[in-house]
Motif scaffolding. Sequence first.
Motif, PDB file in Angstrom:
ATOM      1  N   UNK A  47       0.592  -1.006  -0.242  1.00  0.00           N
ATOM      2  CA  UNK A  47      -0.105  -0.074   0.018  1.00  0.00           C
ATOM      3  C   UNK A  47       0.893   1.216  -0.352  1.00  0.00           C
ATOM      4  N   UNK A  48       1.881   0.790   0.673  1.00  0.00           N
ATOM      5  CA  UNK A  48       2.586   2.507   0.569  1.00  0.00           C
ATOM      6  C   UNK A  48       3.288   2.759  -0.562  1.00  0.00           C
ATOM      7  N   UNK A  51       7.284  12.240  -2.722  1.00  0.00           N
ATOM      8  CA  UNK A  51       7.923  12.040  -1.532  1.00  0.00           C
ATOM      9  C   UNK A  51       6.344  13.079  -0.720  1.00  0.00           C
ATOM     10  N   UNK A  52       5.647  13.470  -0.292  1.00  0.00           N
ATOM     11  CA  UNK A  52       4.488  14.392   0.307  1.00  0.00           C
ATOM     12  C   UNK A  52       3.433  13.868   0.417  1.00  0.00           C
ATOM     13  N   UNK A 106       4.023   9.990  -0.204  1.00  0.00           N
ATOM     14  CA  UNK A 106       4.255   8.748   0.820  1.00  0.00           C
ATOM     15  C   UNK A 106       4.683   9.247   2.654  1.00  0.00           C
ATOM     16  N   UNK A 107       4.884  11.100   2.534  1.00  0.00           N
ATOM     17  CA  UNK A 107       5.428  11.059   3.529  1.00  0.00           C
ATOM     18  C   UNK A 107       3.572  11.179   4.313  1.00  0.00           C
ATOM     19  N   UNK A 108       2.416  11.432   3.636  1.00  0.00           N
ATOM     20  CA  UNK A 108       1.020  11.930   4.606  1.00  0.00           C
ATOM     21  C   UNK A 108       1.110  10.510   4.603  1.00  0.00           C
ATOM     22  N   UNK A 109       1.153   9.028   3.861  1.00  0.00           N
ATOM     23  CA  UNK A 109       0.849   8.189   3.407  1.00  0.00           C
ATOM     24  C   UNK A 109       1.022   7.748   5.246  1.00  0.00           C
ATOM     25  N   UNK A 110       2.230   8.091   5.995  1.00  0.00           N
ATOM     26  CA  UNK A 110       3.150   7.580   7.242  1.00  0.00           C
ATOM     27  C   UNK A 110       2.427   8.164   8.152  1.00  0.00           C
ATOM     28  N   UNK A 111       2.184  10.245   7.478  1.00  0.00           N
ATOM     29  CA  UNK A 111       1.703  10.856   8.610  1.00  0.00           C
ATOM     30  C   UNK A 111       0.989   9.889   9.162  1.00  0.00           C
ATOM     31  N   UNK A 112      -0.639   9.688   8.633  1.00  0.00           N
ATOM     32  CA  UNK A 112      -1.651   9.485   9.011  1.00  0.00           C
ATOM     33  C   UNK A 112      -1.928   7.912   9.860  1.00  0.00           C
ATOM     34  N   UNK A 113      -0.760   7.214   9.705  1.00  0.00           N
ATOM     35  CA  UNK A 113      -0.249   5.856  10.246  1.00  0.00           C
ATOM     36  C   UNK A 113       0.285   6.605  11.589  1.00  0.00           C
ATOM     37  N   UNK A 114       1.173   7.317  11.831  1.00  0.00           N
ATOM     38  CA  UNK A 114       1.788   7.899  12.855  1.00  0.00           C
ATOM     39  C   UNK A 114       0.852   8.475  14.011  1.00  0.00           C
ATOM     40  N   UNK A 115      -0.112   9.667  12.795  1.00  0.00           N
ATOM     41  CA  UNK A 115      -0.918  10.331  14.046  1.00  0.00           C
ATOM     42  C   UNK A 115      -1.982   9.208  14.436  1.00  0.00           C
TER      43      UNK A 115
END
Lengths: 165, 165
Positions: A31-32, A119-120, A122-131
């Motif tokens: 998914x990433x 990268x925005x 992917x960063x958004x994808x990761x940020x969502x999960x981190x949050x």
Amino acid sequence: MADLKSSPAPAFLRETELRQGIELLFFAYRDFTAGPDHMLERYGFGRAHHRVIYFVGRHPQMNVTELLSILRITKQSLNRVLSQLVRQGFIRQTPGSRDRRQRLLELTEQGVVLERELSENQRGFIARAYREAGPEAVEGFRKVMIDLIAEPADRARFERPKAKG
Amino acid sequence: MADLKSSPAPAFLRETELRQGIELLFFAYRDFTAGPDHMLERYGFGRAHHRVIYFVGRHPQMNVTELLSILRITKQSLNRVLSQLVRQGFIRQTPGSRDRRQRLLELTEQGVVLERELSENQRGFIARAYREAGPEAVEGFRKVMIDLIAEPADRARFERPKAKG
DNA sequence: CAGATAAGTCAACATGGCTGACTTAAAATC
DNA sequence: GATTTTAAGTCAGCCATGTTGACTTATCTG
């Protein structure tokens, strides 16, 4: 491995847990990568181009040998995508000043734009999960992921400056 | 995404952290897949065969449509590797009893042997990291990884029976 | 100067995705 | 019971991205 099922294994090291670990990596990675894969189609690029753009963006003035050792692919495989990126104006090569055999790589303005776009995502994808998971979970995630990296040399990328006091 | 760098973002959501997240996934996945990739060469198989063997092993009697939806590839792509695995005796197909159009998939004895060989490698790889990181970190890792999976339906695979009391 | 190294190139091949068109058998629906 | 939908498979061709092997060129180093 022979003692995987022998009796006194802590819960988090039981076969079921480890199999879930396998699947977590499969699904999360699938998914990433889906977002950028889709965005790259518009340019006629693929995941290989993305990796080059990403790491060159991250390490401007990197030379080809260094890039090869990060990507773990052959010079020929790299060259196919790299030369496309150079021809189409996303990456610029300049001869090294200390060592003029080297071609130092950097993103052009156009390359920077594309890099941010990708990268925005992917960063958004990761940020969502981190949050969703919260800072403590992220700390644990980092620890396990770093330990999943096979070589200490690669792990060094993720070292944190030690907190003082 | 526009506010990624705007002032009051918690430390774990800063751009640097998120970029490290991107790289962690890249490096961990690269190293996670290297072992089996190498082992499969002996059989003339690749990563695609591995994924089929893994998920059929995990869900015996799974039908083809279900497998396709997990792998997110086309029927034609799957068929190339699946038919090889059947021909070479690693997977057995039996017609569904309720619905005789379906071909239910399961590993043969030979398939079970190969599946264990491959997954022991990956379980060992993960077990090493889990052991180094410790149970609390593993808890955080799970949480983040599950949140990284895009669809709730896929996340459901990782639900835990609720502790009672 | 000799040898090693950085980079690139040509050719051929394998894997594993994809699309499109089509078949067959069985189930489901009207 | 006829029609439509579904599950599975098949043929053909294309593309991206990895591989090996052999070789060139320029430059650096001992």
